[in-house]
Every structure is written in C-alpha cells, then in structure tokens.
Design an enzyme around this catalytic site. Sequence first.
Site, PDB file in Angstrom:
ATOM      1  N   CYS A  87      43.609  45.113  34.302  1.00 21.10           N
ATOM      2  CA  CYS A  87      43.439  45.117  35.755  1.00 21.10           C
ATOM      3  C   CYS A  87      42.577  43.926  36.159  1.00 21.10           C
ATOM      4  CB  CYS A  87      42.856  46.433  36.254  1.00 21.10           C
ATOM      5  SG  CYS A  87      41.089  46.618  36.019  1.00 21.10           S
ATOM      6  N   GLU A  88      42.956  43.358  37.298  1.00 21.09           N
ATOM      7  CA  GLU A  88      42.253  42.154  37.744  1.00 21.09           C
ATOM      8  C   GLU A  88      40.878  42.468  38.328  1.00 21.09           C
ATOM      9  OE1 GLU A  88      45.051  40.521  40.496  1.00 21.09           O
ATOM     10  OE2 GLU A  88      44.306  41.702  42.185  1.00 21.09           O
ATOM     11  N   HIS A  89      40.622  43.754  38.572  1.00 21.12           N
ATOM     12  CA  HIS A  89      39.333  44.107  39.171  1.00 21.12           C
ATOM     13  C   HIS A  89      38.224  44.224  38.138  1.00 21.12           C
ATOM     14  CE1 HIS A  89      42.418  46.054  41.904  1.00 21.12           C
ATOM     15  NE2 HIS A  89      41.884  45.097  42.629  1.00 21.12           N
ATOM     16  N   HIS A  90      38.545  44.812  36.989  1.00 24.01           N
ATOM     17  CA  HIS A  90      37.504  45.067  35.975  1.00 24.01           C
ATOM     18  C   HIS A  90      37.793  44.377  34.652  1.00 24.01           C
ATOM     19  CE1 HIS A  90      37.480  48.591  38.752  1.00 24.01           C
ATOM     20  NE2 HIS A  90      36.169  48.423  38.687  1.00 24.01           N
ATOM     21  N   GLN A 128      48.962  47.156  39.074  1.00 26.68           N
ATOM     22  CA  GLN A 128      50.232  47.756  38.661  1.00 26.68           C
ATOM     23  C   GLN A 128      51.338  47.513  39.693  1.00 26.68           C
ATOM     24  OE1 GLN A 128      49.835  51.767  37.122  1.00 26.68           O
ATOM     25  NE2 GLN A 128      51.963  52.213  37.583  1.00 26.68           N
ATOM     26  N   HIS A 156      44.882  53.780  33.504  1.00 27.58           N
ATOM     27  CA  HIS A 156      43.957  52.655  33.713  1.00 27.58           C
ATOM     28  C   HIS A 156      42.605  52.976  33.094  1.00 27.58           C
ATOM     29  CE1 HIS A 156      46.343  50.419  36.882  1.00 27.58           C
ATOM     30  NE2 HIS A 156      47.049  51.516  36.665  1.00 27.58           N
ATOM     31  N   CYS A 158      39.911  51.544  33.500  1.00 24.05           N
ATOM     32  CA  CYS A 158      38.794  51.443  34.451  1.00 24.05           C
ATOM     33  C   CYS A 158      38.594  52.746  35.217  1.00 24.05           C
ATOM     34  CB  CYS A 158      38.969  50.259  35.404  1.00 24.05           C
ATOM     35  SG  CYS A 158      40.345  50.420  36.535  1.00 24.05           S
TER      36      CYS A 158
HETATM   37  N1  LIG Z   1      45.987  49.620  43.589  1.00 30.57           N
HETATM   38  C1  LIG Z   1      45.470  49.394  42.382  1.00 30.57           C
HETATM   39  N2  LIG Z   1      44.163  49.568  42.199  1.00 30.57           N
HETATM   40  C2  LIG Z   1      43.676  49.343  40.963  1.00 30.57           C
HETATM   41  C3  LIG Z   1      44.449  48.935  39.892  1.00 30.57           C
HETATM   42  N3  LIG Z   1      43.641  48.810  38.810  1.00 30.57           N
HETATM   43  C4  LIG Z   1      42.413  49.137  39.220  1.00 30.57           C
HETATM   44  N4  LIG Z   1      42.413  49.466  40.532  1.00 30.57           N
HETATM   45  C5  LIG Z   1      41.361  49.904  41.451  1.00 30.57           C
HETATM   46  O1  LIG Z   1      40.707  48.803  42.013  1.00 30.57           O
HETATM   47  C6  LIG Z   1      39.633  49.334  42.782  1.00 30.57           C
HETATM   48  C7  LIG Z   1      38.490  48.374  42.898  1.00 30.57           C
HETATM   49  O2  LIG Z   1      37.599  48.988  43.765  1.00 30.57           O
HETATM   50  P1  LIG Z   1      36.084  48.541  44.024  1.00 30.57           P
HETATM   51  O3  LIG Z   1      35.442  49.563  44.918  1.00 30.57           O
HETATM   52  O4  LIG Z   1      36.083  47.112  44.464  1.00 30.57           O
HETATM   53  O5  LIG Z   1      35.490  48.558  42.551  1.00 30.57           O
HETATM   54  P2  LIG Z   1      34.535  49.643  41.880  1.00 30.57           P
HETATM   55  O6  LIG Z   1      33.267  49.758  42.641  1.00 30.57           O
HETATM   56  O7  LIG Z   1      34.420  49.265  40.435  1.00 30.57           O
HETATM   57  O8  LIG Z   1      35.378  50.973  42.070  1.00 30.57           O
HETATM   58  P3  LIG Z   1      35.463  52.293  41.198  1.00 30.57           P
HETATM   59  O9  LIG Z   1      36.512  52.063  40.133  1.00 30.57           O
HETATM   60  O10 LIG Z   1      35.890  53.357  42.167  1.00 30.57           O
HETATM   61  O11 LIG Z   1      34.109  52.540  40.600  1.00 30.57           O
HETATM   62  C8  LIG Z   1      39.312  50.675  42.126  1.00 30.57           C
HETATM   63  O12 LIG Z   1      39.640  51.684  43.049  1.00 30.57           O
HETATM   64  C9  LIG Z   1      40.258  50.733  40.918  1.00 30.57           C
HETATM   65  O13 LIG Z   1      40.671  52.049  40.597  1.00 30.57           O
HETATM   66  C10 LIG Z   1      45.849  48.745  40.126  1.00 30.57           C
HETATM   67  O14 LIG Z   1      46.624  48.366  39.251  1.00 30.57           O
HETATM   68  N5  LIG Z   1      46.299  48.984  41.381  1.00 30.57           N
HETATM   69 ZN   LIG Z   2      40.205  48.174  37.203  1.00 34.24          ZN
END
Ligand SMILES: Nc1nc2c(ncn2[C@@H]2O[C@H](COP(=O)(O)OP(=O)(O)OP(=O)(O)O)[C@@H](O)[C@H]2O)c(=O)[nH]1
Ligand SMILES: [Zn+2]
Length: 198
Positions: A87-90, A128, A156, A158
């Site tokens: 995932c690009e977020h974590h 995804q 996921h 994360c």
């Molecule tokens: N739509 C979508 N969201 C994703 C995917 N992979 C990870 N995420 C979400 O990306 C979001 C990033 O949210 P943030 O609030 O910026 O990050 P965060 O504080 O680490 O969030 P939490 O995971 O809720 O602790 C999270 O809700 C993750 O679950 C994906 O493939 N698609």
């Molecule tokens: Zn993630």
Amino acid sequence: MAYKFKEEYNIEVTDGLQENYRNILEGIGEDISREGIEKTPERASKAMQFLTQGYKMDGETILKEAMFRESYDEMVVVKDIELYSMCEHHMLPFFGKAHIAYIPNGHIVGLSKLPRVVDVFARRLQVQERLTHDILECINKTMKPKGVAVVIEAVHMCMMMRGVQKQNSATTTSGFRGQFEKIETRNEFLKLISSNLK
Ligand SMILES: Nc1nc2c(ncn2[C@@H]2O[C@H](COP(=O)(O)OP(=O)(O)OP(=O)(O)O)[C@@H](O)[C@H]2O)c(=O)[nH]1
Ligand SMILES: [Zn+2]
C-alpha cells in the site's frame, strides 16, 4: 523479454537505498554493526527493488508478445492469480487473489501473460482500487476485447498488524468493461470465479 526482473541491481539505487535503510535502523534504535543486521541495509535495498520492479515494466508490451489471431469469442477466465503488492500509504504488504476474464475480439492472449500483467501493476506502491483499474485498462486498451472484468480480493497488513488491527476483514474491488457491463455476463463471470473447480 524486458519484463523479466534480473537479479541485477543498479549500484547507485542500491547504495542510495542502503544509506536510507541504515538511517531507519538507527532511527528505531538498532545497533547497525551487530552481525544479524550488518548486511540488512543491502538486503532490504534489494528486496525493495524487487518488490517495486513493476515501475520498469510495461503491460502492453507483455500482452503484445503473445496475442494470437483466433475466432474464439466466448469468455476466458483466469482465476485465483495470487498477488503481492504494497500500500502506498504505509508501504506495508497487501496480498490476495486476482480474477480476470475477457471476451476475445479476434485475438486471444497467452494465458501466462495475464498473471504477468497483474505483477506489472502489483509490484509498485498501490491502492487496491487503482491496481484493479490499471489491470483492467491495460487489457482493454491493448487487446480491445469485447469485454474485460477484473476482481481482486485482498487483505491489508496495514489494517492487520497496526492501525485498526482487524484480522478477518478482506477487501474486494472490481471493474467491468464492454459486455461485462451487462448483468448476465457479469453474473456468469462471478459464478465461474466462485466455483471450486481447479
Ligand atoms: N482505499 C484504500 N485505502 C487503503 C488501501 N491501503 C491502505 N488504505 C487505507 O489508507 C488510509 C490512510 O489513512 P490515514 O488516516 O492517512 O492513515 P493512518 O492514520 O495510518 O490510518 P489508520 O490505518 O486508520 O491508522 C487507511 O484508512 C488505510 O486503511 C487501499 O488499497 N485502498
Ligand atoms: Zn496502508
């Protein structure tokens, strides 16, 4: 065969990443001189290059290597294609299965090329939804089939190892083009991917 990742790593990229991994290890309080960790920056650097090799690959080229003129115009389904992405977020893994179907329009494609296209887009930082869309559009644009469908089911890390820490939730995404926009065709595909036939 440009899409096959050779275990050859760009020295400059490897060095740059290693330096950063050293900083990460120090940042989390590790002793970077201890035996088990000493080579970790280099290993992690190579692993990361492997896991993101999709940036250097081109799905269209892969499909075009094995497109064959054929009049077969029924649905072709390749299901349960395992995929590993991040995932690009974590930058944590998400993984699961992709199911792909297309209805040929004068051409079929070598079956192995569909999982290869999945890897092209999975081996990068992704969400995804975009992964699903990238695969769908690549097949649609290159093969111009009568229809194409992609379903991805994934979990996921994360959401499992951190954050909400939910171990039993899975995410399903899908995309449909052409004849799969019709409910009967879409249902036939969904029925085929839910059968246990291997
Ligand atoms: N739509 C979508 N969201 C994703 C995917 N992979 C990870 N995420 C979400 O990306 C979001 C990033 O949210 P943030 O609030 O910026 O990050 P965060 O504080 O680490 O969030 P939490 O995971 O809720 O602790 C999270 O809700 C993750 O679950 C994906 O493939 N698609
Ligand atoms: Zn993630």
